[in-house]
Design an enzyme around this catalytic site. Structure first.
Site, PDB file in Angstrom:
ATOM      1  CB  CYS A   1      -0.898  -0.007   1.239  1.00  0.00           C
ATOM      2  SG  CYS A   1      -1.898   1.481   1.458  1.00  0.00           S
TER       3      CYS A   1
ATOM      4  CB  CYS B   1      -3.043   3.637  -5.444  1.00  0.00           C
ATOM      5  SG  CYS B   1      -4.307   2.724  -4.511  1.00  0.00           S
TER       6      CYS B   1
END
Length: 260
Positions: free
Chosen positions: A75, A185
């Site tokens: 992440c 992302c």
């Protein structure tokens, strides 16, 4: 179970990290993996950084209960907001994080680079320092994408909504002479083809996954933790939204991606 036989932990705010897991599992075919998606708290990229750090700490505690020998923060937001704190609190546990592959795109000679990421990732000093490092020689377009990770969380069922959101978010940049797109992302690689189609010319997409896989392999090798064979590989999925439907979505995304 010896430490070498212990699984590698991978976590994300939700389903996005499964795209990272797919690359790691291919690069390390003898390793077992534990994936934890914090889908009940997704997305991280629109939360305050101190809350992201708290959530990441809770997830890491879950992976430690499974005796993870190394942990990958799949992440970008959690890497930027929490990696240093997690490393300081767990000095004996190898902790690696994914970061926007801006340097990779610059090193490849791209001159007009679009970086798509969550609002928090783009606002944090870690990313801003990367931009400052390269902006003298490269045109960098930083595009915060509120809502996109959340839409991708819905998987195939949310594709129409995701397509509409991508078109709206990218409306002001598709006319620019973009030659490289950095997906900052881990949710976004699931829709890489959708993003490419917004341009009327070819663009190269960068995720940073290959570099992360090499770095993880080196860490495991250096510490004598790399498995050389495994006749019964296991990859387990866990979620803070612990429902059969959510875990089935994780498994499907791992096996097929989002568009199938």
């Amino acid at each position: 179970m010896s430490k070498q036989q212990a699984p590698i932990g991978v976590f994300d705010s939700g389903v996005g990290g499964i795209s990272t897991l797919r690359t790691l599992a291919q690069a390390l075919p003898n390793e077992d993996f534990i994936f934890y998606g914090d889908s009940a708290n997704a997305p991280y990229g629109e939360k305050p950084s101190d809350q992201v750090c708290q959530l990441a700490t809770q997830v890491l505690d879950q992976l430690k209960q499974h005796q993870a020998k190394a942990v990958v923060i799949a992440c970008n937001t959690a890497t930027s907001a929490a990696k240093q704190q997690l490393m300081a609190a767990n000095p004996t546990l190898p902790i690696l994080g994914i970061e926007p592959a801006l340097k990779q795109a610059v090193d490849a000679g791209k001159q007009h680079i679009l970086v798509m990421a969550t609002p928090l990732t783009i606002s944090l000093p870690k990313y801003q320092a990367q931009v400052t490092r390269f902006e003298a020689t490269t045109q960098i377009y930083s595009l915060p994408c509120p809502g996109l990770a959340d839409s991708i969380e819905k998987g195939h069922a949310g594709l129409a909504q995701t397509q509409a959101l991508v078109a709206r978010l990218m409306a002001d940049v598709t006319a620019a002479p973009i030659d490289g797109v950095v997906l900052g992302c881990t949710h976004y690689p699931f829709i890489a083809d959708m993003i490419r189609r917004e341009f009327d010319h070819p663009v190269t997409v960068y995720t940073g996954y290959e570099g992360l896989a090499k770095n993880l392999t080196k860490h495991l090798t250096d510490q004598g933790l790399l498995r050389t064979h495994n006749d019964h590989r296991q990859i387990h999925f866990y979620s803070s939204r612990d429902t059969p439907a959510e875990l089935a979505l994780y498994q499907h995304l791992f096996e097929h991606g989002i568009t199938e």
